[in-house]
Scaffold this active site. Sequence first.
Site, short mmCIF file in Angstrom:
data_model
loop_
_atom_site.label_atom_id
_atom_site.label_comp_id
_atom_site.label_asym_id
_atom_site.label_seq_id
_atom_site.Cartn_x
_atom_site.Cartn_y
_atom_site.Cartn_z
N ARG A 1 16.02 -4.00 1.22
CA ARG A 1 15.99 -4.24 2.67
C ARG A 1 15.43 -5.62 3.00
NH1 ARG A 1 15.93 0.48 6.15
NH2 ARG A 1 17.96 1.29 5.59
N LYS B 1 5.66 18.96 11.36
CA LYS B 1 6.15 18.86 9.98
C LYS B 1 5.56 20.02 9.18
CE LYS B 1 7.08 15.19 6.67
NZ LYS B 1 7.07 13.76 6.42
N GLU C 1 10.30 -2.88 5.69
CA GLU C 1 10.22 -3.70 4.47
C GLU C 1 10.39 -5.18 4.77
OE1 GLU C 1 11.94 -0.88 4.73
OE2 GLU C 1 10.91 0.43 3.29
C1 LIG Z 1 13.95 2.06 3.94
C2 LIG Z 1 13.07 3.19 3.51
N1 LIG Z 1 11.75 2.99 3.33
C3 LIG Z 1 10.96 4.01 2.94
C4 LIG Z 1 11.47 5.25 2.72
C5 LIG Z 1 10.59 6.36 2.20
N2 LIG Z 1 10.49 7.47 3.15
C6 LIG Z 1 11.20 8.59 3.02
S1 LIG Z 1 10.91 9.69 4.23
C7 LIG Z 1 9.79 8.67 4.95
C8 LIG Z 1 9.09 9.11 6.20
C9 LIG Z 1 10.05 9.31 7.29
O1 LIG Z 1 9.35 9.70 8.43
P1 LIG Z 1 10.14 10.35 9.63
O2 LIG Z 1 11.38 9.59 9.88
O3 LIG Z 1 9.20 10.50 10.76
O4 LIG Z 1 10.58 11.76 9.07
P2 LIG Z 1 9.65 13.03 8.73
O5 LIG Z 1 9.47 13.00 7.24
O6 LIG Z 1 8.37 12.89 9.47
O7 LIG Z 1 10.45 14.18 9.17
C10 LIG Z 1 9.65 7.48 4.23
C11 LIG Z 1 8.71 6.40 4.55
C12 LIG Z 1 12.85 5.41 2.92
N3 LIG Z 1 13.44 6.60 2.70
N4 LIG Z 1 13.62 4.40 3.32
#
Ligand SMILES: Cc1ncc(C[n+]2csc(CCOP(=O)(O)OP(=O)(O)O)c2C)c(N)n1
Length: 639
Positions: free
Chosen positions: A405, A288, A377
Site C-alpha cells: 500500500r 465485536k 500504511e
Molecule cells: C491494508 C490492511 N492493513 C491492515 C490489515 C489488518 N487488519 C485486518 S482486520 C483489521 C481491523 C479491521 O477493523 P474494522 O474494519 O473495524 O473491522 P472489525 O474487525 O472491527 O470488524 C486490520 C487492521 C488489513 N487487513 N489490511
Amino acid sequence: MDFTPGKLLKEINRPEDLRALQETEIPQVCRELRDFIIDIVSVNGGHFGASLGVVELTVALHYVFNTPYDQLVWDVGHQAYGHKILTGRRDIFYTNRIYKGLSGFPKRNESEFDTFGVGHSSTSISAALGMAVASRLKGENERKHIAVIGDGAMTAGMAFEGLNHAGVENSNLLVVLNDNCMSIDPNVGALKEYLTDITTSHTYNKVKDELWKLLGKISKFGPNAQDIASKIENAVKTTFLKQSNLFESLRFRYFGPVDGHDVNRLIKILNDLKDIPGPKILHVLTVKGKGYELAEKDQTRWHAPGLFDKISGEIFKPVNTNPQPPKYQDVFGHSIVELAKANPKIVGITPAMPSGCSLNIMMKEMPDRAFDVGIAEQHAVTFSAGLATQGLIPYCNIYSTFLQRGYDQVVHDVALQNLHVIFCLDRGGLAGADGPTHHGAFDIAFLRCIPNMIVAAPMNEHELRNMMYTAQLPENNFPISIRYPRGNGVLIDWRNNFQKLGIGKGHMVKDGEEIAILSFGHPGNFAITACADLAIEGLFPAHYDMRFAKPLDTELLHEIFSKFKRIVTVEDGCLMGGFGSAIAEFMIDHNYSASIKRLGIPDRFIEHGEQKELYAECHYDANAIKNAVRHFIGETVFV
Ligand SMILES: Cc1ncc(C[n+]2csc(CCOP(=O)(O)OP(=O)(O)O)c2C)c(N)n1
C-alpha cells in the site's frame, strides 16, 4: 466432528431460502448462525469476533437485498463467515482456511456471492462504487450496491478516496459503517472520536426518532420515496446537522446510528433505505464478539484466537513442555524497547497492527514514542519520513503485504530523500492460512530495485536483533528494510548482546564442495537441515547465509563464484526479481559462468495453507533444497 446446523440454518442453501422465511423466524436464524460459527471456528481456527459481531447485519442484508444480483461487498472480509455460510458454503465451511479448502476471505472464484476479493482493508467503497457506476452505465437502475466497512477500515485514506468520489456520482450505493469501536486493537484517531460523538450526541438522538418516523413512511409511499428522502435530508440538515456531519459534507445521506444486533429493526431500516437513491451511509453499532462473552470482553485476543474449547473458553496452546523459541514479532517488540532505551531518537510506528506485530510492547513501555496510526500504511511511511527529517530514527513496522500500500511513499518520500527510516517487515514470505492476500511474497523484489534501499533478512533471532541494532547506528543513516517471517524463530536463547553487522556482508555457515547454497533469511535454516541430511548421503555442499539482498556481499560472491560452478539460492519470496535474481545478475555482470538453481515463490499467487505445506508446494523447504543439490550432482556442468 459434528457440525450440525440448527433446524432453520440447515434448510438455508442459498439466500432465497432465507428470504422465504417469516420475519419472526429471523432472530432464530441469527442464533443458529452464531452457534454454527462458534462451533467451527473453535475447532478450526480463523477470525472470530468480527463475524460474530455482524451476524444480524449479515442476515438482514441477505434477507432484504436480492443477492447476488444486488452486489454486496465486504471490506477486509474477515467478518464474512456468516455470509459464506448463508451463500451455499455451509457444508464445506469446516474446510475454512485449510489447505485446498475454503478461503478465509471472500473470493470471486469461490462464489458468485463474493463480489470482490478482499483481505486488505478499505477497498469496499471504491469497489462497490465501481460496480454501481457500471450498473448505471448499463442501465441496470434497479440494481443495488452495498459496501460493508468497519470503523477500523474506515480510517484508511482509500476509504475516504472512495467516499470523496461517491459523493458526486449519482449511483446506487449504500455504505454500511459497522462501528464496533475496534480495529484489531482498539480503533484510534480523530474519526473514532467523531463516531463516538455522533453516537452519543443528545441533539442527534432527539432528531433521530423524527427521522425514523419519516423513514417508516417511505415504504408506504413507494414511488414517492424520493420526496420523502429529501424531506428527511432537510430535516437532518435543518436540525441536527446544523453542526456539520462529516458524511453529509461529502454529499452522502447519513442514517443512524442504529443497533446492529436488532435484526428485525435492521431489516426494516434496510428495506426503507433500499428505495432512497444516490449515495447513502448507514451507521450501525455492533459489538465485536457479540454472543460469546469472553470475546466481547477481550476483543483483541478474540479477533483470531486460534483453537479453543467453546464451553470453557480456554484457548489452546501447543502442547509442548519444552521451552520454545519466541515469535520473530516478539523479538522485534522486545528488541526495539531495548534499543529505544539506549537511543532516545528511536520511535516506533505501526499502521493498526500493535498486537499483530508486537509493537504493543513498546506502546506500553514508552507510550510517547510508539504510534498506532490506524489502517494507514501510506501515512505510516510518510509520517516516518517526516520524523526522520528531524533526526529521529523511526522503525516503521508493517506486514510485508501491507507495505504494498505504501510503495510510492517508500520510493518518493523515503528513498529518494535517502532518509533514515528502518522498515521492520513482519510476515515476510508465505504467511499461511490467510492466503494470497497476506503472503509477503514481493518485498524483496520491490525493495531491491529502489536506489538507496538496504534489503536485509535475518536467519534467526540473533541476526534480527543485530540487524535492528546496526540499522540505528549513526553511520547507517539511509533507508533499511529488515524482513522476517510469521511465526517462531529457531533459538531458545534469543536475547544476545547486540552486535554490529557489516551492511551488505554475508557469512559462510558451512564450507563444502562442488555446490554452494546461498540463502537469504530464515530459509537458511532449511539449508542447514538439508546439509545435515545430505552429509549422510555423502554430499557436502557449502552454505552461505547472505543476510543482505542489497547491497550484495560482492567480496564473498567473488570467492563463491571462483570456487563453485553450481549454486543453489533459496529465499522466502518471489523468484522474479528477488534474491536469486540478484545473484544471477551478479554472475552475469562479472562474467562468471555457473549453473544457478533458484528456489523461492514461483510466478503465481499461492493459496492458503500451513506455512510448511506451502513451502513444500513451492519447492523451497529442506527437501526441495536436498533435491536441488542431488539433481545438480548428477548434472554435467559446462563451463
Ligand atoms: C491494508 C490492511 N492493513 C491492515 C490489515 C489488518 N487488519 C485486518 S482486520 C483489521 C481491523 C479491521 O477493523 P474494522 O474494519 O473495524 O473491522 P472489525 O474487525 O472491527 O470488524 C486490520 C487492521 C488489513 N487487513 N489490511
